[in-house]
Design an enzyme around this catalytic site. Sequence first.
Site, PDB file in Angstrom:
ATOM      1  N   HIS A  19      26.368   3.400 -27.447  1.00 50.55           N
ATOM      2  CA  HIS A  19      25.577   2.689 -26.505  1.00 50.55           C
ATOM      3  C   HIS A  19      25.592   2.964 -25.081  1.00 50.55           C
ATOM      4  O   HIS A  19      24.689   2.651 -23.899  1.00 50.55           O
ATOM      5  CB  HIS A  19      25.160   1.219 -26.773  1.00 50.55           C
ATOM      6  CG  HIS A  19      23.787   0.661 -27.236  1.00 50.55           C
ATOM      7  ND1 HIS A  19      22.961   1.577 -27.454  1.00 50.55           N
ATOM      8  CD2 HIS A  19      23.244  -0.532 -26.919  1.00 50.55           C
ATOM      9  CE1 HIS A  19      21.810   0.830 -27.549  1.00 50.55           C
ATOM     10  NE2 HIS A  19      21.994  -0.333 -27.221  1.00 50.55           N
ATOM     11  N   ASN A 112      15.936  -0.517 -27.472  1.00 43.98           N
ATOM     12  CA  ASN A 112      15.301  -1.632 -26.683  1.00 43.98           C
ATOM     13  C   ASN A 112      15.694  -1.288 -25.203  1.00 43.98           C
ATOM     14  O   ASN A 112      14.921  -2.001 -24.277  1.00 43.98           O
ATOM     15  CB  ASN A 112      16.364  -2.920 -27.222  1.00 43.98           C
ATOM     16  CG  ASN A 112      15.985  -3.297 -28.341  1.00 43.98           C
ATOM     17  OD1 ASN A 112      14.784  -3.049 -28.716  1.00 43.98           O
ATOM     18  ND2 ASN A 112      16.898  -3.781 -29.406  1.00 43.98           N
TER      19      ASN A 112
END
Length: 187
Positions: A19, A112
């Site tokens: 991430h 997201n």
Amino acid sequence: MFIIVGLGNPDEKYLKTFHNMGYIAAGDVADKLGVKFKKKECESYVAEANISGEKVIIARPVTYMNASGRAVKQLLAKYKTDVSHLIVIYDDYDLPKGSVRIRPSGSAGTHNGMRSVIAETGSQNFTRIRIGIRDKEVNIPIINYVLSEVRKEDYELFVSACRRAADAAVAIAGGKAVENVMTEFNG
């Protein structure tokens, strides 16, 4: 002026996770341009550079991934920059590991952080540079996967992908047409 934002999570425990590919690539942009992240503003670590006399802002939001849009919105307002001069670099689970894909606009997909950026800016019309992280051999829930560390055997692959993403961002911020950069770097 362009604003280049690398998405990620600020805590050290996330440093080598999938991430944080955007954070790593933003660091590569700063290295390539010979600048350091010297200040904190707009909920981001910020470095300032110049490409051919044009100011470029490089940012790493400290809002955590799912609230990245808050920092991006603040950066655009502070530097009075149109969203069309925004470049966002981030990991993408939907792309094969080590691949780089550039798009001039589009949806957030399953990401997201990008949902947050689109919601806060009110636009999908900005350049995104996606670094593929999907490994078909790993079968765990996405949230666990993106927050796991890159395996040692894949480390060089991701270092290379982040550098290619940084090169693409610098090319676009330097005035090269997104379509030309797509032709050169996608793949």
